[in-house]
Enzyme design. Structure first.
Site, short mmCIF file in Angstrom:
data_model
loop_
_atom_site.label_atom_id
_atom_site.label_comp_id
_atom_site.label_asym_id
_atom_site.label_seq_id
_atom_site.Cartn_x
_atom_site.Cartn_y
_atom_site.Cartn_z
CG HIS A 172 -34.42 5.40 44.10
ND1 HIS A 172 -35.38 6.04 43.82
CD2 HIS A 172 -33.42 6.37 44.57
CE1 HIS A 172 -35.24 7.51 44.32
NE2 HIS A 172 -34.17 7.53 44.65
CE LYS A 225 -29.89 10.90 41.40
NZ LYS A 225 -30.12 10.96 42.44
CD GLN A 243 -26.81 7.16 42.47
OE1 GLN A 243 -25.81 7.56 42.21
NE2 GLN A 243 -27.67 7.79 42.92
CB CYS A 264 -35.57 7.51 47.66
SG CYS A 264 -35.93 9.10 47.98
CG ASP A 269 -32.74 3.45 38.69
OD1 ASP A 269 -32.09 4.10 38.21
OD2 ASP A 269 -33.35 3.38 39.82
N1 PLP Z 1 -32.90 5.63 40.80
C1 PLP Z 1 -31.70 5.82 41.76
C2 PLP Z 1 -30.83 4.43 41.70
C3 PLP Z 1 -31.41 6.82 42.47
O1 PLP Z 1 -30.28 7.07 42.82
C4 PLP Z 1 -32.30 8.03 42.07
C5 PLP Z 1 -31.98 9.31 42.86
O2 PLP Z 1 -31.60 9.52 44.02
C6 PLP Z 1 -33.49 7.73 41.28
C7 PLP Z 1 -33.75 6.48 40.71
C8 PLP Z 1 -34.44 8.85 41.05
O3 PLP Z 1 -33.87 10.01 40.18
P1 PLP Z 1 -34.42 11.34 39.92
O4 PLP Z 1 -34.92 11.94 41.35
O5 PLP Z 1 -33.41 12.40 39.45
O6 PLP Z 1 -35.79 10.92 38.99
#
Ligand code: PLP
Length: 413
Positions: free
Chosen positions: A130, A233, A210, A371, A207
């Site tokens: 992401h 999430k 998910q 993203c 990260d």
């Molecule tokens: N990493 C992953 C795999 C994500 O799916 C997301 C959000 O879609 C993020 C990071 C970023 O999360 P946040 O916007 O809640 O900081």
């Protein structure tokens, strides 16, 4: 997928009634919500907890001597305790409350990496990430002269293990890798990957945005140094998140943001920083949101994440089978081990048009690059349509999705 297929649908949960937002019609149809990877719906217990706090206990945390401030502090710090147990951190010092995964990763880039890296050092990520697990590393590489290295993926959307391992050289300072890909649903074998990294003395940030909503996560068992995730999430409020960090590393890191709450003593000739985890929590936090996040942890814990995972694996297999059988539909992301997400495209129909036509039928999916532009580039598409599942989805939801896709195909035939 490698998941053992359940013998029957007895693994399925029936929790839809816990989520008030699902009880509505959209464009004249009962809502089918298949966008939980972007933001999951919240159960009544989370919504009620936040409302209760706002109505009766709202006050600032930590500094007050009065009753409301005590109540707010107790509930806020109580949520941290729940998060300690939720990911099996060793202590509350290891749970830094942030605004989300994005902030957690930026914190590590700026406070852990920036002071320690320079030209000749490398940050290693994968092609699956992401943007939140790409751009903070690009920024810190620009700031320090370090190099960003990207491990490749195969055409099923899996990181190539041998190539990832080969890139774990002496000059790599940190590996940043997703637990589960938000664009494709690929689950990375993070425990094994951390083991390889540790053999080369490489720090690892996972990260987990998910990961935590879909499976039990034990950070000590995984062995990572940092694990980042977001409240929204995992059925909690937006603007909340967590950075788990190993205490020894957090202790040695300088603060990232300065302000109230992160200090013990401030004088013009120098400031003494607060102890962990407060050293990294400057300013008034999202008190209501964190209390709601605590309620989301309770909800997930009571439900049992192994049951949630079994339910979602069943549904994902069903979805992949049904969707894969539709003429003109191409599944994007068919990894051996997957969780809860399926990207796809329909021959001759732009993903945004797919999303709009599905919305007209009450089916909410996400379309676009998710993203994860490098993933889209890899598959040679500007974007995909993406259905993402959560514990409240059902076989009927998948059937409605497939019917709506049939209709979209007819419109564009
Ligand atoms: N990493 C992953 C795999 C994500 O799916 C997301 C959000 O879609 C993020 C990071 C970023 O999360 P946040 O916007 O809640 O900081």
């Amino acid at each position: 997928m490698s998941h053992a297929q359940p013998a029957s649908d007895s693994v399925l949960l029936d929790v839809r009634a816990d989520f008030p937002a699902l009880d509505q019609s959209v464009n004249g149809h009962p809502l089918v919500y298949l966008d939980s990877a972007a933001s999951a719906q919240q159960p009544s217990s989370v919504i009620d907890m936040v409302a209760e706090y706002q109505a009766h206990d709202h006050s600032n945390v930590h500094r007050g001597v009065h009753t409301l401030s005590h109540r707010a502090t107790e509930a806020y710090e109580g949520a941290r305790d729940k998060l300690v147990r939720f990911v099996n951190a060793s202590s509350r010092s290891e749970i830094v409350l942030t605004s989300g995964t994005t902030e957690s990763i930026n914190l590590v880039a700026q406070s852990f990496c920036r002071p320690k890296i320079g030209p000749g050092d490398k940050i290693l990520i994968t092609h699956l990430e992401h943007h939140a697990n790409i751009v903070p590393w690009q920024i810190v590489c620009e700031q320090t002269g370090a190099e960003l290295v990207v491990a490749p993926i195969d055409d099923r959307g899996q990181v190539k293990p041998d190539e990832l391992r080969a890139l774990m050289t002496d000059d790599v300072f940190l590996l940043g890798i997703g637990h589960v890909s938000n664009a494709l649903g690929t689950v990375n074998p993070v425990k094994e990957i951390v083991r390889w990294a540790k053999e080369c003395d490489i720090a690892v940030l996972i990260d987990g945005a998910q990961g935590v909503p879909h499976m039990n996560v034990d950070v000590q068992d995984i062995g990572c140094d940092f694990y980042a995730f977001s409240g929204h999430k995992m059925f909690g409020p937006t603007g909340t998140g967590v950075l788990y960090g190993r205490e020894e590393l957090l202790e040695a890191m300088p603060p990232w943001k300065g302000g109230g709450d992160m200090i013990l003593e401030v004088r013009f000739d120098g400031t003494v920083y607060n102890e962990l985890p407060y050293k990294f929590e400057a300013g008034t936090p999202n008190i209501a949101g964190v209390i709601g996040l605590g309620a989301a942890v309770d909800y997930l814990t009571n439900l049992d994440l192994d049951r949630v995972a079994a339910h979602e694996h069943y549904l994902l297999s069903y979805l992949m089978d049904k969707l894969g059988a539709v003429d003109g539909v191409r599944l994007i992301g068919t990894a051996e081990t997957k969780a809860s997400v399926q990207s796809f495209e329909i021959d001759g129909v732009h993903p945004h048009d797919v999303g709009t036509i599905l919305d007209h039928q009450g089916v909410a999916i996400r379309t676009g690059h998710h993203c994860a532009m490098p993933v889209m580039d890899f598959f040679g598409v500007p974007g995909t349509a993406r259905a993402s599942l959560a514990m409240y989805n059902s076989v009927e939801d998948v059937d409605r999705l497939v019917d709506a896709i049939d209709k979209a195909k007819q419109i564009f035939a």
